[in-house]
Design a protein around this motif. Structure first.
Motif, PDB file in Angstrom:
ATOM      1  N   MET A 149       0.847  -1.194   0.000  1.00  0.00           N
ATOM      2  CA  MET A 149       0.000   0.000   0.000  1.00  0.00           C
ATOM      3  C   MET A 149       0.883   1.244   0.000  1.00  0.00           C
ATOM      4  O   MET A 149       1.880   1.308   0.712  1.00  0.00           O
ATOM      5  CB  MET A 149      -0.913  -0.001   1.233  1.00  0.00           C
ATOM      6  CG  MET A 149      -1.853   1.184   1.291  1.00  0.00           C
ATOM      7  SD  MET A 149      -3.091   1.013   2.606  1.00  0.00           S
ATOM      8  CE  MET A 149      -2.064   1.252   4.069  1.00  0.00           C
ATOM      9  N   HIS A 150       0.492   2.238  -0.807  1.00  0.00           N
ATOM     10  CA  HIS A 150       1.248   3.477  -0.940  1.00  0.00           C
ATOM     11  C   HIS A 150       0.313   4.682  -0.841  1.00  0.00           C
ATOM     12  O   HIS A 150      -0.882   4.577  -1.112  1.00  0.00           O
ATOM     13  CB  HIS A 150       1.934   3.543  -2.313  1.00  0.00           C
ATOM     14  CG  HIS A 150       3.031   2.561  -2.498  1.00  0.00           C
ATOM     15  ND1 HIS A 150       4.357   2.910  -2.479  1.00  0.00           N
ATOM     16  CD2 HIS A 150       2.999   1.213  -2.711  1.00  0.00           C
ATOM     17  CE1 HIS A 150       5.103   1.831  -2.699  1.00  0.00           C
ATOM     18  NE2 HIS A 150       4.298   0.793  -2.836  1.00  0.00           N
ATOM     19  N   GLU A 151       0.893   5.803  -0.511  1.00  0.00           N
ATOM     20  CA  GLU A 151       0.154   7.051  -0.653  1.00  0.00           C
ATOM     21  C   GLU A 151      -0.076   7.319  -2.132  1.00  0.00           C
ATOM     22  O   GLU A 151       0.757   6.980  -2.976  1.00  0.00           O
ATOM     23  CB  GLU A 151       0.934   8.212  -0.030  1.00  0.00           C
ATOM     24  CG  GLU A 151       1.115   8.092   1.472  1.00  0.00           C
ATOM     25  CD  GLU A 151       1.723   9.348   2.076  1.00  0.00           C
ATOM     26  OE1 GLU A 151       1.390  10.446   1.606  1.00  0.00           O
ATOM     27  OE2 GLU A 151       2.527   9.214   3.019  1.00  0.00           O
ATOM     28  N   VAL A 152      -1.225   7.895  -2.470  1.00  0.00           N
ATOM     29  CA  VAL A 152      -1.520   8.234  -3.861  1.00  0.00           C
ATOM     30  C   VAL A 152      -0.444   9.186  -4.379  1.00  0.00           C
ATOM     31  O   VAL A 152      -0.094  10.169  -3.727  1.00  0.00           O
ATOM     32  CB  VAL A 152      -2.917   8.874  -3.980  1.00  0.00           C
ATOM     33  CG1 VAL A 152      -3.139   9.426  -5.389  1.00  0.00           C
ATOM     34  CG2 VAL A 152      -3.995   7.851  -3.647  1.00  0.00           C
ATOM     35  N   GLY A 153       0.097   8.868  -5.544  1.00  0.00           N
ATOM     36  CA  GLY A 153       1.152   9.692  -6.127  1.00  0.00           C
ATOM     37  C   GLY A 153       2.535   9.087  -5.992  1.00  0.00           C
ATOM     38  O   GLY A 153       3.460   9.482  -6.706  1.00  0.00           O
ATOM     39  N   ALA A 156       6.654   4.361  -6.747  1.00  0.00           N
ATOM     40  CA  ALA A 156       7.441   3.151  -6.562  1.00  0.00           C
ATOM     41  C   ALA A 156       6.601   1.930  -6.925  1.00  0.00           C
ATOM     42  O   ALA A 156       5.423   1.855  -6.601  1.00  0.00           O
ATOM     43  CB  ALA A 156       7.917   3.048  -5.113  1.00  0.00           C
ATOM     44  N   GLY A 157       7.208   0.980  -7.610  1.00  0.00           N
ATOM     45  CA  GLY A 157       6.478  -0.212  -7.988  1.00  0.00           C
ATOM     46  C   GLY A 157       5.527   0.039  -9.146  1.00  0.00           C
ATOM     47  O   GLY A 157       5.611   1.041  -9.857  1.00  0.00           O
ATOM     48  N   GLU A 158       4.593  -0.871  -9.332  1.00  0.00           N
ATOM     49  CA  GLU A 158       3.655  -0.865 -10.461  1.00  0.00           C
ATOM     50  C   GLU A 158       2.227  -0.782  -9.943  1.00  0.00           C
ATOM     51  O   GLU A 158       1.816  -1.586  -9.104  1.00  0.00           O
ATOM     52  CB  GLU A 158       3.866  -2.144 -11.269  1.00  0.00           C
ATOM     53  CG  GLU A 158       2.864  -2.383 -12.367  1.00  0.00           C
ATOM     54  CD  GLU A 158       3.040  -3.746 -13.002  1.00  0.00           C
ATOM     55  OE1 GLU A 158       2.088  -4.216 -13.673  1.00  0.00           O
ATOM     56  OE2 GLU A 158       4.119  -4.365 -12.822  1.00  0.00           O
ATOM     57  N   LEU A 260       2.542  -3.152  -7.032  1.00  0.00           N
ATOM     58  CA  LEU A 260       3.292  -4.404  -7.083  1.00  0.00           C
ATOM     59  C   LEU A 260       4.778  -4.107  -7.229  1.00  0.00           C
ATOM     60  O   LEU A 260       5.189  -3.374  -8.136  1.00  0.00           O
ATOM     61  CB  LEU A 260       2.813  -5.255  -8.266  1.00  0.00           C
ATOM     62  CG  LEU A 260       3.561  -6.561  -8.527  1.00  0.00           C
ATOM     63  CD1 LEU A 260       3.357  -7.536  -7.376  1.00  0.00           C
ATOM     64  CD2 LEU A 260       3.095  -7.185  -9.846  1.00  0.00           C
ATOM     65  N   HIS A 261       5.573  -4.702  -6.351  1.00  0.00           N
ATOM     66  CA  HIS A 261       7.034  -4.582  -6.408  1.00  0.00           C
ATOM     67  C   HIS A 261       7.615  -5.928  -6.815  1.00  0.00           C
ATOM     68  O   HIS A 261       7.280  -6.966  -6.234  1.00  0.00           O
ATOM     69  CB  HIS A 261       7.598  -4.170  -5.049  1.00  0.00           C
ATOM     70  CG  HIS A 261       7.121  -2.832  -4.585  1.00  0.00           C
ATOM     71  ND1 HIS A 261       7.874  -1.688  -4.691  1.00  0.00           N
ATOM     72  CD2 HIS A 261       5.941  -2.460  -4.022  1.00  0.00           C
ATOM     73  CE1 HIS A 261       7.185  -0.666  -4.210  1.00  0.00           C
ATOM     74  NE2 HIS A 261       6.007  -1.107  -3.798  1.00  0.00           N
ATOM     75  N   CYS A 262       8.483  -5.918  -7.820  1.00  0.00           N
ATOM     76  CA  CYS A 262       9.084  -7.152  -8.326  1.00  0.00           C
ATOM     77  C   CYS A 262      10.604  -7.058  -8.248  1.00  0.00           C
ATOM     78  O   CYS A 262      11.184  -5.979  -8.468  1.00  0.00           O
ATOM     79  CB  CYS A 262       8.692  -7.407  -9.783  1.00  0.00           C
ATOM     80  SG  CYS A 262       6.925  -7.552 -10.082  1.00  0.00           S
ATOM     81  N   ALA A 263      11.238  -8.172  -7.941  1.00  0.00           N
ATOM     82  CA  ALA A 263      12.690  -8.234  -8.036  1.00  0.00           C
ATOM     83  C   ALA A 263      13.110  -7.966  -9.485  1.00  0.00           C
ATOM     84  O   ALA A 263      12.355  -8.243 -10.422  1.00  0.00           O
ATOM     85  CB  ALA A 263      13.186  -9.601  -7.581  1.00  0.00           C
ATOM     86  N   THR A 264      14.293  -7.439  -9.661  1.00  0.00           N
ATOM     87  CA  THR A 264      14.765  -7.104 -11.010  1.00  0.00           C
ATOM     88  C   THR A 264      14.813  -8.336 -11.901  1.00  0.00           C
ATOM     89  O   THR A 264      14.431  -8.293 -13.081  1.00  0.00           O
ATOM     90  CB  THR A 264      16.160  -6.458 -10.932  1.00  0.00           C
ATOM     91  OG1 THR A 264      16.097  -5.303 -10.094  1.00  0.00           O
ATOM     92  CG2 THR A 264      16.643  -6.054 -12.306  1.00  0.00           C
TER      93      THR A 264
END
Length: 288
Positions: A149-153, A156-158, A260-264
């Motif tokens: 979960m992120h703040e809107v704006g 980072a991630g997708e 969504l955060h993914c490893a490189t």
């Protein structure tokens, strides 16, 4: 000359615009440019021979033809995905390490992971839940994928979807009659806790932390007994609670982005799970 075909990529663009009712939002969800999404919609409209969206300078709406295409588009993409999964399922093996918020891990992810497990029985998913502000920092050391979960704006991630934060409590709970207002929240580091306390302070509502826990089940149980109010995501709203809001004297809360955060570098198994999550969790409207 044969009949025109409905390319999956064009249908994906159509569904993203239909879900967001915005070309900008669809472009962000698909990680494409707005002009690319617009071009795909024009190609699709050319293939079917009719307009699918009514566009003005301020709004986007589905036409009747667009409304009629929605279910067919979803079914075509689902059948395509299932066919690919069936062809691949006996070849893909491995372990995927997934980090996710507690409520999504308990409510939204299990049926999505069941579909994936049915299609890819050779893939083992190791899931850990917790505060995603900490989980996302552990990619790629401990996780291949993290849903956070992120703040809107926050870019980072997708982007997967947008959520509404809602006050929640027992149906008989009357916040106006409790001073200070008792709260059941996660520990420091939780965005909802941060937003809830800041909103109450701005509204000059006195509060006290009546219960703090890392456990989603424990927080919900306290709230369901009428001992406190809590904050939950609309998309994972507990059946044991009811929404509370301004009519109860509680201030509005911000919306949150789920990303969504993914490893490189991802294994074939992790790549497939990431695609499955995008397909089944992403590009959905927030609950009203």
């Amino acid at each position: 000359m044969g009949s025109p075909t409905l390319e999956p990529e064009l249908l994906q663009a159509f569904l993203a615009v239909a879900e967001h009712l915005s070309f900008t939002g669809a472009a962000a969800a698909l990680n494409r440019t707005q002009s690319a999404v617009s071009g795909q919609i024009k190609r699709l409209e050319g293939a079917v021979g009719t307009s699918l969206f009514e566009r003005t300078t301020t709004s986007v709406a589905l036409t009747s033809a667009g409304e009629g295409l929605l279910d067919d588009a979803r079914r075509i993409l689902r059948i395509s995905e299932e066919a690919v999964r069936r062809l691949r399922q006996h070849d893909v093996k491995g372990q995927v390490r997934l980090g996710v918020m507690d409520d999504y891990g308990a409510v939204l992810l299990p049926p999505i992971l069941k579909l994936f497990a049915d299609a890819y029985p050779g893939v083992e998913i190791v899931m850990e839940t917790g505060l995603t502000s900490a989980l996302r920092q552990r990619v790629p050391r401990d996780f291949d994928l993290v849903i956070a979960m992120h703040e809107v704006g926050d870019k980072a991630g997708e982007q997967l979807r947008r959520e509404k934060a809602l006050w929640a409590g027992d149906a008989a709970f009357n916040p106006r009659g409790r001073d200070p207002l008792p709260l059941a929240l996660y520990p420091a580091g939780c965005l909802f806790r941060k937003w809830a306390l800041a909103a109450l302070d701005r509204a000059q509502v006195r509060w006290r932390l009546a219960f703090v826990s890392h456990s989603l089940a424990a927080v919900e149980a306290i709230a369901s007994q009428g001992l406190a109010v809590t904050v939950v995501k609309a998309g994972a709203f507990p059946k044991s609670l009811v929404p509370l809001g301004r009519k109860h004297g509680l201030p509005a809360l911000p919306r949150a982005d789920i990303r969504l955060h993914c490893a490189t570098t991802l294994s074939p198994a992790a790549t497939l799970l990431a695609a499955h999550v995008r397909q089944n969790l992403g590009a959905r409207r927030e609950r009203a």
